[in-house]
Design an enzyme around this catalytic site. Structure first.
Site, PDB file in Angstrom:
ATOM      1  N   CYS A 103       0.822  -1.226   0.000  1.00 51.33           N
ATOM      2  CA  CYS A 103       0.000   0.000   0.000  1.00 51.33           C
ATOM      3  C   CYS A 103       0.850   1.269   0.000  1.00 51.33           C
ATOM      4  O   CYS A 103       0.349   2.348  -0.298  1.00 51.33           O
ATOM      5  CB  CYS A 103      -0.927   0.008   1.206  1.00 51.33           C
ATOM      6  SG  CYS A 103      -1.932  -1.470   1.320  1.00 51.33           S
ATOM      7  N   HIS A 117      -3.544   6.940   3.204  1.00 52.03           N
ATOM      8  CA  HIS A 117      -3.913   5.643   2.647  1.00 52.03           C
ATOM      9  C   HIS A 117      -5.313   5.286   3.132  1.00 52.03           C
ATOM     10  O   HIS A 117      -5.633   5.436   4.307  1.00 52.03           O
ATOM     11  CB  HIS A 117      -2.887   4.597   3.098  1.00 52.03           C
ATOM     12  CG  HIS A 117      -3.277   3.198   2.723  1.00 52.03           C
ATOM     13  ND1 HIS A 117      -3.712   2.867   1.456  1.00 52.03           N
ATOM     14  CD2 HIS A 117      -3.315   2.050   3.452  1.00 52.03           C
ATOM     15  CE1 HIS A 117      -3.986   1.571   1.423  1.00 52.03           C
ATOM     16  NE2 HIS A 117      -3.762   1.058   2.620  1.00 52.03           N
ATOM     17  N   ASN A 175     -10.069  -0.406   0.299  1.00 53.07           N
ATOM     18  CA  ASN A 175      -8.606  -0.316   0.270  1.00 53.07           C
ATOM     19  C   ASN A 175      -8.103  -0.853  -1.074  1.00 53.07           C
ATOM     20  O   ASN A 175      -8.244  -2.037  -1.360  1.00 53.07           O
ATOM     21  CB  ASN A 175      -8.064  -1.142   1.442  1.00 53.07           C
ATOM     22  CG  ASN A 175      -6.547  -1.121   1.537  1.00 53.07           C
ATOM     23  OD1 ASN A 175      -5.862  -0.656   0.624  1.00 53.07           O
ATOM     24  ND2 ASN A 175      -6.031  -1.631   2.643  1.00 53.07           N
TER      25      ASN A 175
HETATM   26  O1  UT7 Z   1      -3.643  -1.597   3.693  1.00 54.35           O
HETATM   27  C1  UT7 Z   1      -2.775  -2.209   4.587  1.00 54.35           C
HETATM   28  C2  UT7 Z   1      -3.122  -1.882   5.928  1.00 54.35           C
HETATM   29  N1  UT7 Z   1      -4.359  -2.521   6.339  1.00 54.35           N
HETATM   30  C3  UT7 Z   1      -4.899  -2.099   7.425  1.00 54.35           C
HETATM   31  O2  UT7 Z   1      -4.378  -1.154   7.961  1.00 54.35           O
HETATM   32  C4  UT7 Z   1      -6.075  -2.791   7.999  1.00 54.35           C
HETATM   33  C5  UT7 Z   1      -5.938  -2.746   9.503  1.00 54.35           C
HETATM   34  N2  UT7 Z   1      -6.943  -3.457  10.276  1.00 54.35           N
HETATM   35  C6  UT7 Z   1      -8.234  -3.071  10.316  1.00 54.35           C
HETATM   36  O3  UT7 Z   1      -8.654  -2.191   9.603  1.00 54.35           O
HETATM   37  C7  UT7 Z   1      -9.127  -3.737  11.327  1.00 54.35           C
HETATM   38  O4  UT7 Z   1      -8.336  -4.479  12.211  1.00 54.35           O
HETATM   39  C8  UT7 Z   1     -10.208  -4.662  10.688  1.00 54.35           C
HETATM   40  C9  UT7 Z   1     -11.258  -3.827  10.003  1.00 54.35           C
HETATM   41  C10 UT7 Z   1      -9.567  -5.625   9.725  1.00 54.35           C
HETATM   42  C11 UT7 Z   1     -10.911  -5.457  11.783  1.00 54.35           C
HETATM   43  O5  UT7 Z   1     -11.483  -4.589  12.763  1.00 54.35           O
HETATM   44  P1  UT7 Z   1     -11.275  -4.893  14.319  1.00 54.35           P
HETATM   45  O6  UT7 Z   1     -12.016  -3.867  15.041  1.00 54.35           O
HETATM   46  O7  UT7 Z   1      -9.783  -4.960  14.535  1.00 54.35           O
HETATM   47  O8  UT7 Z   1     -11.984  -6.261  14.487  1.00 54.35           O
HETATM   48  P2  UT7 Z   1     -11.384  -7.689  14.935  1.00 54.35           P
HETATM   49  O9  UT7 Z   1     -10.478  -8.219  13.901  1.00 54.35           O
HETATM   50  O10 UT7 Z   1     -10.851  -7.568  16.305  1.00 54.35           O
HETATM   51  O11 UT7 Z   1     -12.694  -8.532  14.970  1.00 54.35           O
HETATM   52  C12 UT7 Z   1     -13.722  -8.248  15.918  1.00 54.35           C
HETATM   53  C13 UT7 Z   1     -14.841  -9.262  15.707  1.00 54.35           C
HETATM   54  C14 UT7 Z   1     -14.344 -10.699  15.639  1.00 54.35           C
HETATM   55  O12 UT7 Z   1     -15.310 -11.499  16.288  1.00 54.35           O
HETATM   56  P3  UT7 Z   1     -15.066 -12.041  17.776  1.00 54.35           P
HETATM   57  O13 UT7 Z   1     -13.799 -12.842  17.686  1.00 54.35           O
HETATM   58  O14 UT7 Z   1     -14.909 -10.802  18.615  1.00 54.35           O
HETATM   59  O15 UT7 Z   1     -16.280 -12.820  18.039  1.00 54.35           O
HETATM   60  C15 UT7 Z   1     -14.344 -11.012  14.166  1.00 54.35           C
HETATM   61  O16 UT7 Z   1     -14.534 -12.380  13.918  1.00 54.35           O
HETATM   62  O17 UT7 Z   1     -15.472  -9.018  14.435  1.00 54.35           O
HETATM   63  C16 UT7 Z   1     -15.506 -10.216  13.683  1.00 54.35           C
HETATM   64  N3  UT7 Z   1     -15.429  -9.908  12.280  1.00 54.35           N
HETATM   65  C17 UT7 Z   1     -16.499  -9.652  11.522  1.00 54.35           C
HETATM   66  N4  UT7 Z   1     -17.798  -9.609  11.792  1.00 54.35           N
HETATM   67  C18 UT7 Z   1     -18.661  -9.301  10.816  1.00 54.35           C
HETATM   68  C19 UT7 Z   1     -14.316  -9.777  11.511  1.00 54.35           C
HETATM   69  N5  UT7 Z   1     -14.649  -9.454  10.256  1.00 54.35           N
HETATM   70  C20 UT7 Z   1     -16.011  -9.368  10.234  1.00 54.35           C
HETATM   71  C21 UT7 Z   1     -16.939  -9.055   9.241  1.00 54.35           C
HETATM   72  N6  UT7 Z   1     -18.245  -9.041   9.579  1.00 54.35           N
HETATM   73  N7  UT7 Z   1     -16.566  -8.773   7.972  1.00 54.35           N
END
Ligand code: UT7
Length: 342
Positions: free
Chosen positions: A129, A269, A299
């Site tokens: 990215c 980004h 993204n």
């Molecule tokens: O371009 C390169 C750089 N990329 C980035 O910078 C991306 C960085 N990361 C992020 O943007 C975030 O970490 C995400 C958007 C990917 C995830 O958000 P989060 O607030 O960190 O959520 P998480 O991964 O901690 O997941 C929280 C919960 C989980 O469920 P449990 O384990 O708490 O029951 C996931 O399984 O949300 C769940 N989850 C979803 N639920 C519904 C993860 N993806 C989804 C989804 N829909 N698509």
């Protein structure tokens, strides 16, 4: 906003080269729209989750026969038109991408053929990215050193080909598209004032695609094990993104003796609205300084800041003479920031 007097860092270091302007920008996104509602039918997710956790409403998906080089060529033609540059004038093409049309030849050569830019040298840069900012800095070196007069820099991705459409953790985040810029020396423009680049290979495992390289070539087993899709540890990547983008932006501003209030438009980004907000907060930026199009495209990796820069220019958010800060972060880990006097 009238910029205060600022120091060109290249001059500060007894820089003898000539300034490098961004003479034109252009972008292209495929016509097919994939909405959050569409994704609700593909994986267990919801519009509400995607919107509140990321800020993304929809993303663009390239057609089956539409490749990274096609999108790159479309964006390039628009940048060339804005700059008033013909294909024959281009000396060098740099494509930043993690989704080349094929492992080799490089995508820049395929773009060269599509544009008919016969005189141009051509190579790819792989910094995920952060790729467009890396490519800008590389391209600039050829202008300031007087090696070349016209450099075409592109960020282009068909991420839909490396996204695992069964993994809700990642498939809701990404989209396809391309952005391009023409670099030249132009009278009365300081252009690219500085660019900062950095990397942290110790965190290479946070965001990667295991298959397809020399470590794990494509085999029936590697395909069955879903090795040819990107993998991300979201939370850790998020933390690193905020830290690295803030650090890179701060360093770029410091090198130019600029305060954030002097920047007309910040182009971060476009990975996650919460990352953009956190970086903006830390920098002390006002929300209206931040350019966001993440809601429409998701993204798009190396294309992200390139598309946003084009949209900021063509929508009138950036005018000639404005100071622009672009900042990115990606797999590698890699990061970069640049200050442009538009
Ligand atoms: O371009 C390169 C750089 N990329 C980035 O910078 C991306 C960085 N990361 C992020 O943007 C975030 O970490 C995400 C958007 C990917 C995830 O958000 P989060 O607030 O960190 O959520 P998480 O991964 O901690 O997941 C929280 C919960 C989980 O469920 P449990 O384990 O708490 O029951 C996931 O399984 O949300 C769940 N989850 C979803 N639920 C519904 C993860 N993806 C989804 C989804 N829909 N698509």
């Amino acid at each position: 906003m009238t910029p205060k007097k600022f120091t060109n860092p290249r001059a500060k270091h007894n820089f003898q080269g000539r300034p490098c302007s961004v003479a034109g920008v252009g972008s292209y996104v495929p016509s097919r729209v994939l909405t959050n509602a569409d994704l609700e039918k593909m994986v267990e997710t919801s519009d509400d989750w995607i919107l509140t956790r990321t800020g993304i409403r929809e993303r663009r998906i390239a057609a089956e026969g539409e490749f990274t080089s096609d999108m790159a060529a479309m964006a390039s033609q628009r940048a060339m038109a804005m700059a008033g540059v013909t294909a024959e004038q281009i000396d060098l093409i740099i494509v930043a991408t993690i989704t080349p049309d094929m492992p080799f030849p490089n995508t820049a050569c395929l773009v060269q053929r599509k544009l008919g830019a016969k005189r141009a040298a051509a190579f790819d840069v792989e910094a995920a990215c952060s790729g467009f900012i890396y490519a800008l800095e590389i391209g600039q070196q050829f202008i300031t050193s007087r090696t070349y007069n016209t450099v075409l820099v592109i960020g282009a991705e068909k991420l839909s080909t490396i996204v695992d459409w069964t993994d809700r953790n990642t498939c809701v985040l990404f989209g396809d598209g391309a952005g391009a810029a023409i670099l030249q020396n132009r009278e009365n423009s300081h252009g690219l004032l500085t660019a900062v680049m950095g990397a942290d290979g110790n965190n290479a495992d946070l965001l990667f695609m295991p298959g397809g390289g020399s470590q794990c070539p494509a085999t029936a087993d590697s395909v069955a094990a879903r090795q040819h899709y990107l993998r991300m540890t979201g939370k850790e990547t998020f933390k690193n993104a905020v830290q690295a983008m803030y650090g890179a932006a701060k360093e770029a501003l410091k090198q130019c003796d600029l305060d954030i209030s002097q920047i007309k438009c910040i182009i971060p980004h476009q990975a996650n609205q919460r990352i953009i907000d956190a970086v903006g907060d830390r920098l002390g930026a006002k929300p209206e300084q931040l350019f966001v199009n993440l809601d429409r495209y998701g993204n798009t990796s190396a294309a992200s800041v390139a598309i946003a820069l084009d949209e900021a220019v063509t929508s009138g958010r950036i005018q000639r003479g404005d100071l622009v800060l672009i900042v990115a972060f990606g797999a590698g880990l890699t990061w970069g920031a640049a200050v442009i006097e538009w």
